[in-house]
Design a protein around this motif. Structure first.
Motif: not given
Lengths: 113, 109
Positions: B79-84, B105-108, B20-23, B10-12
């Motif tokens: 990041a933008q809210p639309g990236d949520t 991902l939550t972009v506030n 950055t997120v990882y795989c 989770f990322l807010s």
């Protein structure tokens, strides 16, 4: 946009009933994959089919679940005698060939009451 | 055993921040794909990376495939809210696509 079409979008079944989920792949795609997704989780592979053939069903429960992709018409995922634990979102994806990019439908949300 | 491990789970963050997120995997993949899934919708393919070390850019999103083809990262700038959404990585294994559990991902604003 002739993408992957799934229907119905939402399906409610009572315990013991049958659920039939349909998937029409993108035009020109002959490879279909079914996945199940539980809330807050990734997608779990169920079955991979080509026209009239099941290629890999290693992710599908041995009982009550079956899938087909006939020469004509959509792919069908059938769940017999549904139980509450079958409640999930079921996604279908299609691709031109094996190991190429897969495109997903919007899913069918099955609720067993 | 999860073949593809994604982190964080989770990322807010606030609008305008970078992330950055990882795989990661212990296995080599011939390619990796990134998808974004919004609530109630199916996953939408963002990109496929094929060559070790490859970097692909999609507007504010930068995708990288590790040199050894065992891992990948997704970096989002401003990041933008639309990236949520739920970001999923996937790779081919035995003629099927296997998925990680995703990063939500939550972009506030």
């Amino acid at each position: 946009n002739a993408g992957v079409m799934q229907n119905p979008r939402h399906l409610v079944r009572r315990r013991g009933q049958e659920a039939r989920l349909r998937c029409s792949p993108m035009k020109g795609h002959s490879h279909v994959y079914w996945y199940r997704q539980l809330p807050e989780e990734g997608l779990k592979f169920m079955v991979y089919l080509q026209k009239e053939n099941i290629i890999d069903e290693s992710g599908m429960p041995k009982e009550r679940f079956s899938a087909e992709f006939p020469k004509e018409g959509p792919s069908i995922l059938r769940i017999q005698q549904v139980v509450r634990g079958d409640s999930a979102a079921y996604f279908c994806a299609s691709s031109v060939d094996r190991n190429t990019e897969a495109f997903f439908g919007q899913g069918t949300r099955l609720t067993v009451v | 055993t999860q073949l593809l491990e994604q982190s964080p789970q989770f990322l807010s963050i606030q609008e305008g921040e970078n992330l950055t997120v990882y795989c990661n995997s212990s296995s080599v993949f011939s390619s990796l794909q990134w998808y974004r899934q919004e609530p109630g919708e199916g996953p939408v393919l963002l990109v496929t990376v094929v060559t070790g070390g490859e970097v692909k850019k999609l507007k504010r999103l930068t995708f990288q495939f590790g040199d050894a083809r065992k891992d990948s990262s997704l970096h989002i700038t401003a990041a933008q809210p639309g990236d949520t959404g739920l970001y999923l990585c996937a790779g081919p294994r035995s003629e099927k696509l296997v998925f990680g559990k995703g990063t939500k991902l939550t972009v506030n604003p």
